[in-house]
Enzyme design. Structure first.
Site, PDB file in Angstrom:
ATOM      1  N   LYS A  81       0.834  -1.202   0.000  1.00 19.83           N
ATOM      2  CA  LYS A  81       0.000   0.000   0.000  1.00 19.83           C
ATOM      3  C   LYS A  81       0.869   1.253   0.000  1.00 19.83           C
ATOM      4  CE  LYS A  81      -3.874   1.881   2.738  1.00 19.83           C
ATOM      5  NZ  LYS A  81      -4.750   1.583   3.900  1.00 19.83           N
ATOM      6  N   SER A 156      -9.212   2.465   3.051  1.00 19.96           N
ATOM      7  CA  SER A 156      -8.206   3.108   2.235  1.00 19.96           C
ATOM      8  C   SER A 156      -7.302   2.137   1.484  1.00 19.96           C
ATOM      9  CB  SER A 156      -7.353   4.037   3.104  1.00 19.96           C
ATOM     10  OG  SER A 156      -6.686   3.313   4.125  1.00 19.96           O
ATOM     11  N   SER A 180     -10.091   0.043   6.997  1.00 19.68           N
ATOM     12  CA  SER A 180      -9.412   0.196   5.709  1.00 19.68           C
ATOM     13  C   SER A 180      -8.964  -1.098   5.061  1.00 19.68           C
ATOM     14  CB  SER A 180      -8.205   1.130   5.863  1.00 19.68           C
ATOM     15  OG  SER A 180      -8.629   2.444   6.145  1.00 19.68           O
TER      16      SER A 180
END
Length: 478
Positions: A81, A156, A180
């Site tokens: 990420k 996210s 997330s």
């Protein structure tokens, strides 16, 4: 689909088995992924940063070792990420401030994965600083849901979830503060796990005991998820909160067949509205635990302070980690990030005292709850995937939310009480969009959680639904 591209459909466990036998090499897999990304990433925008030259260099070095010395992942490619540093690779955090930032050193999580045979080939898209559950930013734009390109992939860890759902990854890394890992898993029809605090070591930043956010695994099915959790887990002296490895692997736990005796389902945890269709789908899935012999009842712990508590502790986290950017780069921050920081800077010691006491009380009540129930099940998100143009969910079932994160209460309440939780695909809406079931166990109960998730996954029969090619939605604009 060519023979090598058929690998895209394989499970991560099967790929690692083939790596260990020498049937495929890490370089073969990187070739497959690079081609797959060229074919499908354009419409979804999941992996905007790619580092295949670095990956191939690492893969060749790994291949110089005997197969038994290549770590648990044996050369499996993994995207990281774009909030997390990878040495020599752009790490933008989705912010114009760091548009051209190249990390000088990897986060110790990345180092650990590479030591365990992971090969990093891409960075997955994220909202600016991970703020918000819709993956868009001013650096790379929006990530779209492959089930319907007019819809959000949530966030996210949205880029990671989409990469898995479209076959651009077999396993993926993400982070989770307020859902997330779980929200994008729910929206994209894959599995995402928020582990217990300390299960996955990472480089401390801004605060040694900062623990609302954890790192965790994402995958297309429960066994693959457990495999990556095994590769991520373990203590490190640089992370004082990190936990030692358990004597039994999480993959073994997932395959153990251990059955819960009593399971609780709650459509709303008593704190949030929920879309009626989502409630119906998740309740139907939860009730199928009865087929294992488990008692399934509607119940939940008392989490009534969750909204106030999370608002304060999240704001405090943004203040300690981003206040300097507000002072020097305010014009480059999105409105939601500015709001978070300013809310944190306004806090009093009394507010922090109250929030921490609320968290302790809710955690104690949750532990007592798990004295009766083995697992708690809820919707992973209270709505189905929403239009990608909407920055967040402003209303659900007639209720107007006060701010852009309140709609996430069903997941951030679980964050506050320190429990491991995952999102498991459990069905589809009438329009064909995925719905995830949040499954929760007592703190440090990942083994029991994974075993239960594998049982329900087998009953529901949705394993293998992904990967898919991106599907245009009826609302896609020309």
């Amino acid at each position: 689909m060519s023979a090598d591209q058929a690998l895209v459909q394989a499970t991560a466990c099967a790929i690692v088995d083939r790596l260990r036998t020498g049937e495929v090499t890490p370089l073969d897999l990187l070739d497959v992924l690079e081609r797959r990304i060229s074919e499908v990433d354009g419409p979804v925008n999941a992996l905007p940063i790619q580092c295949f030259d670095r990956a191939r260099t690492r893969a060749r070095a790994l291949m110089q070792k005997p197969v038994g010395g290549r770590g648990l992942l044996a050369g499996m490619p993994i995207p990281i990420k774009d909030l997390t540093n990878v040495e020599g690779v752009r790490t933008t955090q989705g912010s114009p401030i760091y548009r051209d930032n190249v990390a000088a050193r990897s986060d110790l999580l990345v180092e650990h994965l590479e030591d365990n045979g992971g090969v990093i080939y891409a960075k997955s898209n994220t909202p600016e600083f991970g703020a918000g559950a819709n993956t868009f930013n001013e650096v790379f734009g929006a990530t779209r849901n492959p089930w319907d390109l007019s819809r959000s992939a949530a966030g996210s860890s949205g880029g990671a979830a989409v990469a898995l759902a479209t076959g651009m990854a077999w396993l993926a890394h993400g982070t989770d503060m307020g859902g997330s890992l779980r929200n994008p898993a729910s929206f994209c029809g894959i599995v995402g796990l928020r582990p217990s605090i300390g299960r996955v070591a990472h480089s401390p930043a801004f605060k040694i005991d900062r623990n609302l956010t954890v790192h965790g695994p994402m995958a297309r099915n429960v066994e693959d998820l457990a495999l990556l959790l095994d590769a991520m887990s373990g203590e490190h002296q640089a992370d004082p909160l990190s936990l030692p490895l358990l004597p039994t692997s999480f993959l073994s736990a997932a395959r153990s067949g251990q059955r819960p005796k009593r399971v609780a389902y709650s459509p709303d945890l008593g704190i949030t509205p929920v879309d009626p269709e989502v409630a119906t789908i998740t309740r139907k899935a939860a009730l199928r635990f009865a087929e294992t012999g488990a008692i399934v009842e509607e119940a939940h712990p008392d989490l009534r302070e969750a909204h106030e508590c999370f608002h304060v502790l999240r704001a405090f986290d943004f203040a300690i980690s981003k206040a300097a950017l507000l002072r020097s780069k305010r014009d480059q921050l999105k409105p939601e990030v500015i709001w978070n920081i300013e809310e944190g800077l306004k806090l009093s010691v009394e507010q922090l005292e109250r929030a921490e006491a609320q968290r302790v009380a809710m955690t104690a009540r949750t532990l007592e709850f798990f004295g009766t129930y083995d697992l708690l099940l809820t919707p992973a998100t209270i709505v189905a995937p929403f239009p990608v143009e909407n920055r967040y969910v402003a209303e659900c079932a007639g209720h107007q939310f006060d701010n852009y994160v309140e709609w996430l209460g069903i997941v951030y309440a679980i964050t506050l009480v320190c429990c491991p939780a995952l999102s498991l695909p459990c069905g589809f809406t009438a329009s064909g969009l995925p719905v995830g079931l949040q499954m929760v166990a007592a703190p440090r109960g990942e083994a029991q959680l994974l075993a239960g998730a594998k049982l329900l996954e087998d009953i529901l029969g949705l394993r293998g639904t992904t990967p898919i090619d991106p599907r245009p939605g009826k609302q896609v604009k020309p």
